[in-house]
Design a protein around this motif. Structure first.
Motif, PDB file in Angstrom:
ATOM      1  N   THR A   1       0.690  -1.232  -0.062  1.00 34.50           N
ATOM      2  CA  THR A   1       0.116  -0.025  -0.169  1.00 34.50           C
ATOM      3  C   THR A   1       0.793   1.194  -0.039  1.00 34.50           C
ATOM      4  O   THR A   1       0.517   2.266  -0.719  1.00 34.50           O
TER       5      THR A   1
ATOM      6  N   ILE B   1       2.294   1.909  -3.559  1.00 35.45           N
ATOM      7  CA  ILE B   1       1.371   2.318  -4.386  1.00 35.45           C
ATOM      8  C   ILE B   1       1.099   3.930  -4.092  1.00 35.45           C
ATOM      9  O   ILE B   1       1.168   4.658  -5.087  1.00 35.45           O
TER      10      ILE B   1
ATOM     11  N   PHE C   1     -10.861  -4.404  -8.386  1.00 32.88           N
ATOM     12  CA  PHE C   1      -9.369  -5.042  -8.674  1.00 32.88           C
ATOM     13  C   PHE C   1      -8.905  -4.683 -10.231  1.00 32.88           C
ATOM     14  O   PHE C   1      -7.837  -4.336 -10.161  1.00 32.88           O
TER      15      PHE C   1
ATOM     16  N   VAL D   1      -8.050  -1.035 -10.486  1.00 38.07           N
ATOM     17  CA  VAL D   1      -6.481  -0.546 -10.229  1.00 38.07           C
ATOM     18  C   VAL D   1      -5.645  -1.171 -10.997  1.00 38.07           C
ATOM     19  O   VAL D   1      -4.604  -0.595 -11.307  1.00 38.07           O
ATOM     20  N   LEU D   2      -5.982  -2.456 -11.303  1.00 40.27           N
ATOM     21  CA  LEU D   2      -4.775  -3.044 -12.357  1.00 40.27           C
ATOM     22  C   LEU D   2      -4.661  -2.516 -13.487  1.00 40.27           C
ATOM     23  O   LEU D   2      -3.540  -2.339 -14.057  1.00 40.27           O
TER      24      LEU D   2
ATOM     25  N   ALA E   1      -2.332   0.066 -12.594  1.00 43.03           N
ATOM     26  CA  ALA E   1      -0.762  -0.430 -12.000  1.00 43.03           C
ATOM     27  C   ALA E   1      -0.025  -1.271 -13.123  1.00 43.03           C
ATOM     28  O   ALA E   1       1.159  -1.438 -13.009  1.00 43.03           O
TER      29      ALA E   1
ATOM     30  N   ALA F   1       0.464  -7.543 -11.089  1.00 45.02           N
ATOM     31  CA  ALA F   1      -0.909  -7.972 -10.467  1.00 45.02           C
ATOM     32  C   ALA F   1      -0.737  -8.498  -9.038  1.00 45.02           C
ATOM     33  O   ALA F   1      -1.300  -8.496  -8.027  1.00 45.02           O
TER      34      ALA F   1
ATOM     35  N   PHE G   1      -1.849  -7.002  -5.935  1.00 45.66           N
ATOM     36  CA  PHE G   1      -3.117  -6.840  -5.712  1.00 45.66           C
ATOM     37  C   PHE G   1      -3.913  -7.928  -5.727  1.00 45.66           C
ATOM     38  O   PHE G   1      -5.314  -7.744  -5.310  1.00 45.66           O
TER      39      PHE G   1
ATOM     40  N   MET H   1      -6.482  -8.378  -2.935  1.00 42.55           N
ATOM     41  CA  MET H   1      -7.972  -7.599  -2.782  1.00 42.55           C
ATOM     42  C   MET H   1      -9.164  -8.443  -3.207  1.00 42.55           C
ATOM     43  O   MET H   1     -10.135  -8.094  -2.696  1.00 42.55           O
TER      44      MET H   1
END
Length: 401
Positions: free
Chosen positions: A139, A142, A326, A329-330, A333, A348, A351, A354
């Motif tokens: 976290t 990120i 998910f 966010v991916l 990311a 990935a 994450f 999640m």
């Protein structure tokens, strides 16, 4: 991703992963293989897993900071439209995979399959473990990566000299992370998977898992082909082009990506495909290299499908809100994923908790499932890039009338 630029024969990552799985299954089934030998393999896999957990936050910083700071540079409206279409396509690809997986996977991931996986033995334990605590958690990595990426972009515009200095620092750090991936993570990955599958085979769960693997593989490849075809039909139709001629022109790019497993290596061929589709040179040269970094619909289809398969196998509940969060966010990311070998699944990994994929065993399955299909995901990504180029070129022509 391509693992080597050297001349001569090089065994790709996918064949090595497949060999590792086969050898691991055989080792776990052969009665005269000493238990101690399998425990050595399990110990090695455990140590590598600790190292992987250690480097993941550093990888996020190394890849995402530069990816975001690069992404915010560009040609104004054209950049915004290209990024918007790419991100939307990635979200749609993942959402379609969610729906299809929920419809089809229960047909072969039955209660009997789930029972065999969950009731299998624990497997063998490692001889020893070495605690390796990450320097900071995922976290924090990120938040720091997004803050620095956006901050560097602003700094380069406001104070170019200072912005470029900091940018160069993170650019150098990215090169270090890439080298670690190239020389350590990717070469060792097959041995890591070998140890995991040897233990799964020894515990008795492996054949139930493999019976799921090949069905997921077929469904994912079919989804790639259908989704990319729909992109050409819709975007080509909007641009007034024959979508089937565009699909035919894209075959060279698709096959190049399939063979190289690299979005970057496919760029020259993909640019030529865009020209054959009637995209202007200016737009093709801008959109195709950019989308090679930011458009990851094929990879998202694979990751979403594999995630749901693993969740079903371990009877972990999930819902659309969890999965779409998910995916969203991916979609950001994974911006740097094409620059790293096996980059999408590596991006990935932080994450996966999640959606509930939190144990080493589950993450190992995710890596194995994904990498065996990586080249097809890359081929779908780059093919979709040219569908986007057709639409952006259409908009560009309208704006400049």
């Amino acid at each position: 991703m391509s693992l080597s630029n050297k001349k001569g024969f090089t065994l790709g990552l996918v064949p090595r992963i497949i060999i590792a799985i086969v050898v691991g299954v055989i080792i776990g089934q052969i009665s005269f293989v000493p238990e101690a030998f399998i425990r050595v393999l399990v110990t090695f896999s455990g140590l590598f897993s600790s190292f992987l957990n250690f480097i993941i936050p550093l990888m996020i910083v190394g890849l995402v900071v530069k990816g975001i700071s690069d992404l915010t540079e560009g040609a104004g409206k054209l950049l915004g439209v290209t990024v918007g279409i790419s991100y939307t396509s990635t979200l749609i690809g993942g959402s379609i995979a969610y729906v299809v997986a929920n419809l089809l996977f229960p047909m072969f991931i039955t209660s009997e399959t789930i029972e065999k996986v969950t009731d299998a033995g624990e497997g063998l334990e490692a001889f020893f473990e070495i605690p390796l605590t990450p320097m900071f958690d995922v976290t924090a990595a990120i938040i720091f990566a997004f803050m620095m990426g956006l901050g560097i972009s602003w700094l380069k515009g406001k104070y170019p000299e200072e912005g470029l200095s900091i940018y160069n620092v993170f650019s150098g750090f990215e090169k270090i992370i890439m080298k670690v991936l190239e020389l350590v993570i990717v070469p060792i990955l097959p041995f890591y998977i070998l140890g995991n599958f040897a233990n799964l085979s020894y515990s008795g769960a492996v054949f139930s898992i493999l019976s799921v693997f090949w069905r997921v593989f077929i469904i994912v490849i079919a989804l790639h082909l259908i989704y990319v075809s729909l992109m050409f039909i819709v975007f080509g139709g909007l641009a007034g082009k024959n979508p089937f001629a565009c699909i035919k022109n894209q075959i060279a790019g698709y096959m190049t990506a399939l063979g190289t497993q690299s979005s970057a290596a496919t760029i020259p061929v993909n640019v030529e495909c865009s020209r054959q589709n009637g995209v202007s040179e200016t737009i093709g040269n801008f959109v195709v290299p950019l989308c090679a970094t930011i458009h990851l619909a094929g990879s998202m289809i694979t990751i979403t499908s594999c995630s749901i398969a693993v969740l079903m196998m371990y009877s972990i509940p999930y819902n659309f809100v969890t999965i779409i969060s998910f995916i969203m966010v991916l979609g950001v990311a994974m911006v740097a994923a094409p620059g790293a070998p096996g980059g999408a699944i590596m991006s990935a990994l932080p994450f996966l908790p999640m959606v509930g994929i939190a144990t080493d065993a589950m993450q190992q399955l995710m890596i194995s499932l994904y990498i065996t299909q990586d080249s097809f995901g890359t081929a779908a990504n780059v093919s979709g890039d040219n569908a986007i180029a057709i639409l952006v070129d259409h908009f560009h022509k309208k704006w400049n009338k």
